[in-house]
Write an enzyme that holds these catalytic residues in place. Structure first.
Site, short mmCIF file in Angstrom:
data_model
loop_
_atom_site.label_atom_id
_atom_site.label_comp_id
_atom_site.label_asym_id
_atom_site.label_seq_id
_atom_site.Cartn_x
_atom_site.Cartn_y
_atom_site.Cartn_z
CB SER A 1 29.09 12.21 -18.99
OG SER A 1 28.93 12.30 -20.37
CE1 TYR B 1 30.99 11.56 -24.62
CE2 TYR B 1 30.57 13.62 -23.49
CZ TYR B 1 30.62 12.24 -23.49
OH TYR B 1 30.29 11.56 -22.34
CE LYS C 1 33.95 11.36 -23.97
NZ LYS C 1 33.47 10.01 -23.65
CG ASP D 1 36.59 3.85 -18.59
OD1 ASP D 1 36.52 4.48 -19.66
OD2 ASP D 1 36.43 4.37 -17.49
C1 HMN Z 1 32.80 11.88 -19.92
O1 HMN Z 1 32.32 12.62 -20.77
O2 HMN Z 1 32.82 12.15 -18.74
C2 HMN Z 1 33.41 10.56 -20.27
O3 HMN Z 1 34.25 10.68 -21.29
C3 HMN Z 1 32.43 9.52 -20.42
C4 HMN Z 1 33.10 8.15 -20.46
O4 HMN Z 1 33.02 7.66 -21.75
C5 HMN Z 1 32.40 7.30 -19.49
N1 HMN Z 1 31.01 7.21 -19.86
C6 HMN Z 1 30.05 7.59 -19.03
O5 HMN Z 1 30.24 7.90 -17.88
C7 HMN Z 1 28.66 7.58 -19.57
C8 HMN Z 1 33.04 5.95 -19.32
O6 HMN Z 1 34.30 6.17 -18.78
C9 HMN Z 1 32.21 5.06 -18.38
O7 HMN Z 1 31.89 5.76 -17.21
C10 HMN Z 1 32.92 3.79 -18.01
O8 HMN Z 1 33.34 3.12 -19.15
C11 HMN Z 1 32.02 2.88 -17.15
O9 HMN Z 1 30.95 2.40 -17.92
#
Ligand code: HMN
Length: 289
Positions: free
Chosen positions: A44, A133, A161, A187
């Site tokens: 994402s 995922y 994940k 995070d």
């Molecule tokens: C990805 O696929 O890029 C990440 O693994 C997604 C990741 O879980 C992030 N989720 C999203 O961006 C929707 C988190 O790192 C998130 O950005 C962070 O916890 C802030 O909310």
């Protein structure tokens, strides 16, 4: 494959083309400065669902070329067009990616048999392992314990994940499938997930805050919960302000503030206005000194 993986950002120019120099700088920043164990590519955070198949391949190429064997690489290949997902899985595997990952198929309301067929079709085509995922808030796909178990029956499905708020389910999966890898996805909840004994984490904010993520994860593993909570607090003070200002564009602005050519987001995602840029700098100054 255990450990901390950055959900890698990609640098685009104003027209939405890949900025190779900037992408290489982001890769190096994550390996050399944030010192993560690996990179999760085209998730994402990489704006994967906004780019073409050819751009996805180009990103897989550039990242592998820059990272070499310095860290582990996971290629997110999930796509609604299953032929594309298979093609990308083969492509990344041939490049030497250590594992592939695929988002649950979304938009249409696929039933579980269709989801299972999607994963098995991808895996039948490659000699590589896969990490599911799961991100229900964005996909609308909520799988239960038994359904995860069904997918885990394929030995090549090595883990998940887990980007979800349901920590009851996370605890159930952990204990039911001790040999599968679980990566925490949010995070801001890394400490809580670490206490539940996840094997690692994959996060967008690790692009700028990876060192603190490691502290949280390792302190929790050593049972130093009070110390870990302090670092999670500092992390969440940062994340709250990033979310408030706009997640991906703010992380890019912070990287730029640190001298990295992180570029623009792909439309329709908007870039920050001058006030947002100013705020991003303030966030960097305040929380990442
Ligand atoms: C990805 O696929 O890029 C990440 O693994 C997604 C990741 O879980 C992030 N989720 C999203 O961006 C929707 C988190 O790192 C998130 O950005 C962070 O916890 C802030 O909310």
């Amino acid at each position: 494959m255990k450990g901390l993986y950055t959900a890698l950002m990609c640098s685009f120019d104003e027209s939405g083309n890949i900025n190779e120099k900037g992408l290489r700088e982001i890769v190096r920043q994550n390996i050399d400065v944030q010192q993560v164990d690996g990179l999760y590519v085209n998730g994402s955070t990489g704006e994967n669902f906004l780019i073409s198949k050819e751009q996805k391949k180009q990103i897989f190429d550039i990242v592998k070329n820059e990272a070499g064997d310095d860290v582990k690489l996971i290629a997110q290949v999930g796509a609604l067009n299953l032929d594309e997902a298979v093609e990308l899985a083969k492509y990344a595997t041939e490049l030497g990616y250590n594992a592939i990952s695929a988002v649950t198929p979304f938009y249409y309301k696929f039933d579980f048999d269709e989801i299972k067929d999607y994963y098995n079709t991808i895996l039948d085509s490659v000699d590589n392992n896969l990490i599911i995922y799961s991100i229900p808030a964005l996909t609308g796909v909520n799988m239960n314990l038994e359904q995860f178990g069904e997918l885990f029956k394929n030995d090549k499905v090595i883990g998940v994940k887990f980007t979800a708020l349901d920590f009851f389910l996370l605890e159930r999966i952990r204990h039911a499938y001790p040999d599968k890898l679980i990566y925490s996805g949010f995070d801001e909840m890394l400490l809580s997930a670490s206490v539940l004994n996840v094997d690692g984490a994959i996060g967008s904010t690790f692009n700028v805050n990876g060192q603190r993520a490691r502290q949280i994860f390792e302190l929790a593993q050593k049972g130093q919960i009070d110390e870990a909570r302090d670092v999670q607090k500092a992390t969440n003070d940062l994340i709250a302000e990033i979310l408030d200002n706009g997640l991906y564009p703010t992380i890019k602005e912070i990287l730029k503030h640190q001298g990295i050519d992180a570029g623009y987001c792909r439309k329709p995602m908007k870039s920050l206005n001058s006030e947002g840029v100013k705020k991003a700098k303030e966030i960097a100054e305040k929380h990442l000194k």
